[in-house]
Design a protein around this motif. Structure first.
Motif, mmCIF file in Angstrom:
data_model
loop_
_atom_site.group_PDB
_atom_site.id
_atom_site.type_symbol
_atom_site.label_atom_id
_atom_site.label_comp_id
_atom_site.label_asym_id
_atom_site.label_seq_id
_atom_site.Cartn_x
_atom_site.Cartn_y
_atom_site.Cartn_z
ATOM 1 N N ILE A 85 41.404 40.230 48.164
ATOM 2 C CA ILE A 85 39.980 40.575 48.179
ATOM 3 C C ILE A 85 39.736 41.417 46.934
ATOM 4 O O ILE A 85 40.286 42.505 46.794
ATOM 5 N N GLU A 89 35.466 40.732 41.617
ATOM 6 C CA GLU A 89 34.839 39.434 41.888
ATOM 7 C C GLU A 89 33.570 39.603 42.714
ATOM 8 O O GLU A 89 32.575 38.902 42.491
ATOM 9 N N ILE A 90 33.591 40.533 43.667
ATOM 10 C CA ILE A 90 32.391 40.800 44.472
ATOM 11 C C ILE A 90 31.269 41.316 43.576
ATOM 12 O O ILE A 90 30.110 40.904 43.681
ATOM 13 N N LYS A 91 31.637 42.196 42.667
ATOM 14 C CA LYS A 91 30.649 42.778 41.746
ATOM 15 C C LYS A 91 30.061 41.701 40.829
ATOM 16 O O LYS A 91 28.850 41.641 40.616
ATOM 17 N N TYR A 94 27.688 39.524 42.753
ATOM 18 C CA TYR A 94 26.428 40.243 42.978
ATOM 19 C C TYR A 94 25.562 40.220 41.713
ATOM 20 O O TYR A 94 24.359 39.956 41.764
ATOM 21 N N TYR A 114 25.168 44.401 50.198
ATOM 22 C CA TYR A 114 25.802 43.146 49.768
ATOM 23 C C TYR A 114 27.322 43.253 49.888
ATOM 24 O O TYR A 114 27.991 42.359 50.412
ATOM 25 N N MET A 115 27.876 44.384 49.423
ATOM 26 C CA MET A 115 29.329 44.579 49.463
ATOM 27 C C MET A 115 29.835 44.661 50.908
ATOM 28 O O MET A 115 30.856 44.058 51.246
ATOM 29 N N THR A 118 29.833 41.173 52.383
ATOM 30 C CA THR A 118 30.883 40.353 51.772
ATOM 31 C C THR A 118 32.260 40.755 52.297
ATOM 32 O O THR A 118 33.081 39.901 52.661
ATOM 33 N N LEU A 119 32.503 42.062 52.373
ATOM 34 C CA LEU A 119 33.806 42.553 52.838
ATOM 35 C C LEU A 119 34.013 42.286 54.324
ATOM 36 O O LEU A 119 35.126 41.965 54.751
ATOM 37 N N ALA A 122 35.041 38.744 54.417
ATOM 38 C CA ALA A 122 36.365 38.558 53.797
ATOM 39 C C ALA A 122 37.483 39.121 54.683
ATOM 40 O O ALA A 122 38.542 38.514 54.818
#
Length: 304
Positions: A85, A89-91, A94, A114-115, A118-119, A122
């Motif tokens: 994770i 990549e999440i950033k 976004y 958003y984070m 997503t987490l 994940a």
């Protein structure tokens, strides 16, 4: 059948070795995007027996064959199966979704929900597919040249990400966690103490000296030096690509990394990460030749 009994004993010794013997850990990042394999290189069960863990590069939407192969390498060979994770990549995702600049530091207030979403998704995959753990990806950047406003957003975003990861780990302590990236860029390094290995990103290296340089950059206060390893790229199967996975002198990084690891001054390397290991499958004399050689060099007592 003596052959069968011999193999059974071999697997028993292998499982015990991984569980009880101090050794340098070798992890392989495995591209499992192909759901209908057309070559043995795409089967988990064909990976070298002595790998400590496999990191699946596509952890979602696993099919029945993959689940069976995961169970096979786990129960027969005590090979752990985990997935990454990545904060970066999440950033990036976004920033693309909100049409921010690619490298911009998102405003924490906007980025947080958003984070979290997503987490949450994940991390739910770990239970859904019964993974053995996760790899926490964090490259980050140095805060030295940031403005106060940038630094503030950066700190809040990191705090939220690491906080969620730590909370998950506290509730899943039977799972393993590792780190991959640039640990020196973490402001709060406490979670590193729980990681089995802290893999320093070495995708940009072109010499053994650069491997040493990246490792030394990471060896800062509150990074557990005894857990440091490196993650390296494999050479492309495309013979014309002599950049990715090669030193400047033309040798493959994977072919030289184990010898290097045994001779680094002042740091006892804890592990080796091999990215996209399937690239090493094809060899006339032996499948996964460089991977097997690296494991044997790092841990001479193990049979490959």
């Amino acid at each position: 059948n003596p052959l069968y009994l011999g193999y059974t004993k071999y697997l028993e010794n292998l499982r015990q070795y991984k569980a009880d013997t101090e050794h340098k850990k070798v992890y392989a990042w495995f591209d499992n995007s192909e759901k209908n394999p057309f070559t043995r290189a795409q089967h988990l069960t064909d990976l070298p027996d002595s790998l400590d863990a496999v990191v699946l590069m596509h952890p979602e939407n696993l099919v029945e064959r993959e689940l069976q192969e995961i169970e096979s390498i786990r129960s027969n060979k005590n090979t752990k199966v985990i997935y990454s994770i990545s904060f970066d990549e999440i950033k990036t995702a976004y920033n693309q979704a909100t049409e921010n600049e690619e490298e911009a530091e998102p405003k924490a207030q906007d980025f947080l929900s958003y984070m979290v979403d997503t987490l949450q998704y994940a991390l739910s995959i770990a239970d859904k597919y019964d993974y053995d753990g996760i790899s926490i990806g964090y490259v980050g950047k140095s805060i030295l040249h940031m403005t106060e406003a940038e630094k503030n957003e950066y700190k809040q975003n990191e705090k939220a990400f690491i906080g969620i990861m730590d909370d998950w780990f506290q509730r899943h302590q039977e799972h393993m966690i590792i780190f991959e990236g640039n640990p020196q860029n973490l402001i709060n390094k406490e979670l590193l103490a729980h990681c089995s290995v802290v893999f320093v990103s070495c995708f940009d290296v072109n010499s053994a000296e650069k491997l040493t340089f990246n490792l030394q950059l990471a060896a800062v206060e509150n990074v557990p030096i005894d857990k440091l390893g490196v993650i390296i790229p494999t050479a492309s199967p495309d013979e014309s690509n002599k950049e990715t996975g090669y030193f400047d002198n033309g040798t493959k990084i994977l072919a030289g990394v184990a010898e290097w690891a045994l001779s680094v001054d002042n740091i006892d390397i804890a592990g080796l990460g091999i990215y996209n290991v399937s690239n090493d499958y094809y060899n006339p004399s032996m499948t996964f030749k460089e991977t097997r050689n690296a494991i044997t060099t790092l841990n001479p007592s193990i049979k490959n």
